[in-house]
Design an enzyme around this catalytic site. Structure first.
Site, PDB file in Angstrom:
ATOM      1  N   ASN A  73      -7.125-124.149 -62.647  1.00 43.82           N
ATOM      2  CA  ASN A  73      -6.205-123.529 -61.692  1.00 43.82           C
ATOM      3  C   ASN A  73      -5.526-124.608 -60.851  1.00 43.82           C
ATOM      4  O   ASN A  73      -5.805-125.795 -61.020  1.00 43.82           O
ATOM      5  CB  ASN A  73      -6.950-122.508 -60.825  1.00 43.82           C
ATOM      6  CG  ASN A  73      -8.080-123.157 -60.054  1.00 43.82           C
ATOM      7  OD1 ASN A  73      -7.861-123.985 -59.192  1.00 43.82           O
ATOM      8  ND2 ASN A  73      -9.317-122.807 -60.398  1.00 43.82           N
ATOM      9  N   PRO A 117     -21.188-118.605 -63.156  1.00 39.13           N
ATOM     10  CA  PRO A 117     -22.066-118.264 -62.038  1.00 39.13           C
ATOM     11  C   PRO A 117     -21.268-118.299 -60.736  1.00 39.13           C
ATOM     12  O   PRO A 117     -20.315-119.063 -60.612  1.00 39.13           O
ATOM     13  CB  PRO A 117     -23.111-119.388 -62.048  1.00 39.13           C
ATOM     14  CG  PRO A 117     -22.465-120.518 -62.773  1.00 39.13           C
ATOM     15  CD  PRO A 117     -21.522-119.896 -63.765  1.00 39.13           C
ATOM     16  N   ASP A 118     -21.640-117.465 -59.784  1.00 36.35           N
ATOM     17  CA  ASP A 118     -21.005-117.489 -58.470  1.00 36.35           C
ATOM     18  C   ASP A 118     -21.820-118.423 -57.584  1.00 36.35           C
ATOM     19  O   ASP A 118     -22.952-118.116 -57.212  1.00 36.35           O
ATOM     20  CB  ASP A 118     -20.944-116.072 -57.893  1.00 36.35           C
ATOM     21  CG  ASP A 118     -20.033-116.021 -56.680  1.00 36.35           C
ATOM     22  OD1 ASP A 118     -20.246-116.833 -55.751  1.00 36.35           O
ATOM     23  OD2 ASP A 118     -19.111-115.199 -56.649  1.00 36.35           O
ATOM     24  N   PHE A 150     -14.825-119.113 -48.648  1.00 32.55           N
ATOM     25  CA  PHE A 150     -13.397-118.963 -48.416  1.00 32.55           C
ATOM     26  C   PHE A 150     -12.895-117.743 -49.181  1.00 32.55           C
ATOM     27  O   PHE A 150     -13.485-117.356 -50.186  1.00 32.55           O
ATOM     28  CB  PHE A 150     -12.628-120.213 -48.869  1.00 32.55           C
ATOM     29  CG  PHE A 150     -12.454-121.211 -47.760  1.00 32.55           C
ATOM     30  CD1 PHE A 150     -13.551-121.891 -47.265  1.00 32.55           C
ATOM     31  CD2 PHE A 150     -11.213-121.445 -47.197  1.00 32.55           C
ATOM     32  CE1 PHE A 150     -13.417-122.795 -46.223  1.00 32.55           C
ATOM     33  CE2 PHE A 150     -11.059-122.355 -46.153  1.00 32.55           C
ATOM     34  CZ  PHE A 150     -12.162-123.028 -45.677  1.00 32.55           C
TER      35      PHE A 150
HETATM   36  O1  C5P Z   1     -14.895-114.136 -55.373  1.00 39.53           O
HETATM   37  P1  C5P Z   1     -13.884-115.085 -54.867  1.00 39.53           P
HETATM   38  O2  C5P Z   1     -13.538-116.147 -55.879  1.00 39.53           O
HETATM   39  O3  C5P Z   1     -12.685-114.482 -54.249  1.00 39.53           O
HETATM   40  O4  C5P Z   1     -14.645-115.806 -53.643  1.00 39.53           O
HETATM   41  C1  C5P Z   1     -14.162-116.928 -53.044  1.00 39.53           C
HETATM   42  C2  C5P Z   1     -15.300-117.755 -52.462  1.00 39.53           C
HETATM   43  O5  C5P Z   1     -16.401-117.816 -53.353  1.00 39.53           O
HETATM   44  C3  C5P Z   1     -14.892-119.194 -52.247  1.00 39.53           C
HETATM   45  O6  C5P Z   1     -15.609-119.684 -51.138  1.00 39.53           O
HETATM   46  C4  C5P Z   1     -15.331-119.882 -53.511  1.00 39.53           C
HETATM   47  O7  C5P Z   1     -15.561-121.255 -53.310  1.00 39.53           O
HETATM   48  C5  C5P Z   1     -16.602-119.133 -53.835  1.00 39.53           C
HETATM   49  N1  C5P Z   1     -16.903-119.015 -55.274  1.00 39.53           N
HETATM   50  C6  C5P Z   1     -17.980-119.703 -55.811  1.00 39.53           C
HETATM   51  N2  C5P Z   1     -18.297-119.541 -57.148  1.00 39.53           N
HETATM   52  C7  C5P Z   1     -17.561-118.733 -57.916  1.00 39.53           C
HETATM   53  C8  C5P Z   1     -16.465-118.029 -57.387  1.00 39.53           C
HETATM   54  C9  C5P Z   1     -16.161-118.191 -56.066  1.00 39.53           C
HETATM   55  O8  C5P Z   1     -18.642-120.461 -55.093  1.00 39.53           O
HETATM   56  N3  C5P Z   1     -17.879-118.614 -59.196  1.00 39.53           N
END
Ligand code: C5P
Length: 256
Positions: free
Chosen positions: A62, A157-158, A177
């Protein structure tokens, strides 16, 4: 050594020969002296995009520049914190006084964050790719007569949600964020609940925020919402560092 900076020079040439701005020199010294309200505290910051391989030469990614995350890592270091910056590929120089760990994929970013634990604060600024190719090819995919095949994806993974999970290693303050174009507060509150983090910095990305030098943010925490005017990303970072210092010096901050 701080600088030199690239730009126009007095002799009329352009290149890496300019004295760094006094503010940059001051910031570099402050980050190295590690003496400020966050002295003795540890922090992780993620920044930039992640890159997910399709084959050895192609990838999904991105447009994140990493500017806001690098500014935050730098501001935390200037405030005295011991900072690990886990960054996807960017064109930015490593901030002075910060340990920079370069990664490519979301899974590498998560592993690098986990290796840097325990910390007092985690600020997840990276634009992590939500999905990655399910089966990256070992060799370059050839153009076939049948045309392009569909690209199967699987979820990454988140990192924010993973670090927010309750447990011994959970940082006291986990900050995420949220890039939004409408209903900032509503969406940010939903994100705090979904991810389990303490604060969300919602930024309005309807303007030129991505890749630009300015940001307009709304900080959402249990205490309420605090909105700021359009500011430089450095200024946003300094305010956030001051706010973290305040929260971490207060007893029982965060859910960790
Ligand atoms: O779910 P979304 O992408 O909108 O959430 C944004 C936040 O989650 C940001 O702080 C981003 O760094 C974090 N994030 C993360 N891992 C992911 C997706 C998002 O740490 N896989």
């Amino acid at each position: 050594v701080v600088g030199p900076n690239e730009g126009d020079m007095a002799c009329g040439e352009y290149g890496p020969g300019r004295m760094s701005e006094p503010q940059e020199i001051f910031a570099a010294i402050a980050a190295l002296l590690k003496d400020g309200p966050l002295k003795g505290k540890r922090a992780i910051v993620t920044a930039g995009p992640t890159v997910e391989s399709i084959d050895p030469v192609r990838f999904l990614s991105n447009r994140s520049s990493g500017k806001q995350g690098y500014a935050i890592a730098s501001a935390l270091a200037q405030a005295g914190a011991d900072v690990t910056l886990v960054s996807g590929p960017t064109a930015l120089a490593a901030p002075l006084g910060v340990t920079l760990v370069r990664v490519e994929s979301a899974r590498q970013m998560l592993a690098a964050c986990q290796a840097a634990l325990p910390v007092d604060a985690a600020v997840m600024v990276a634009a992590v790719a939500d999905w990655r190719p399910a089966a990256p090819a070992g060799e370059k995919i050839k153009k076939g007569a049948a045309g392009p095949s569909a690209l199967a994806l699987e979820e990454n993974p988140d990192i924010l949600a993973t670090l927010s999970k309750p447990g011994k290693k959970r940082p006291r303050l986990v900050i995420g964020f949220a890039a939004e174009t409408e209903k900032l507060e509503e969406h940010a509150r939903a994100k705090i609940a979904k991810k389990g983090c303490d604060w969300i910095i919602a930024n309005d990305v309807s303007g030129a925020v991505m890749g630009g030098d300015h940001n307009q943010v709304l900080l959402i925490s249990e205490d309420g919402a605090e909105s700021s005017p359009l500011m430089g990303k450095d200024e946003v970072a300094q305010k956030l560092a001051a706010k973290q210092a305040q929260a971490l010096s207060a007893k029982g901050a965060g859910r960790g």
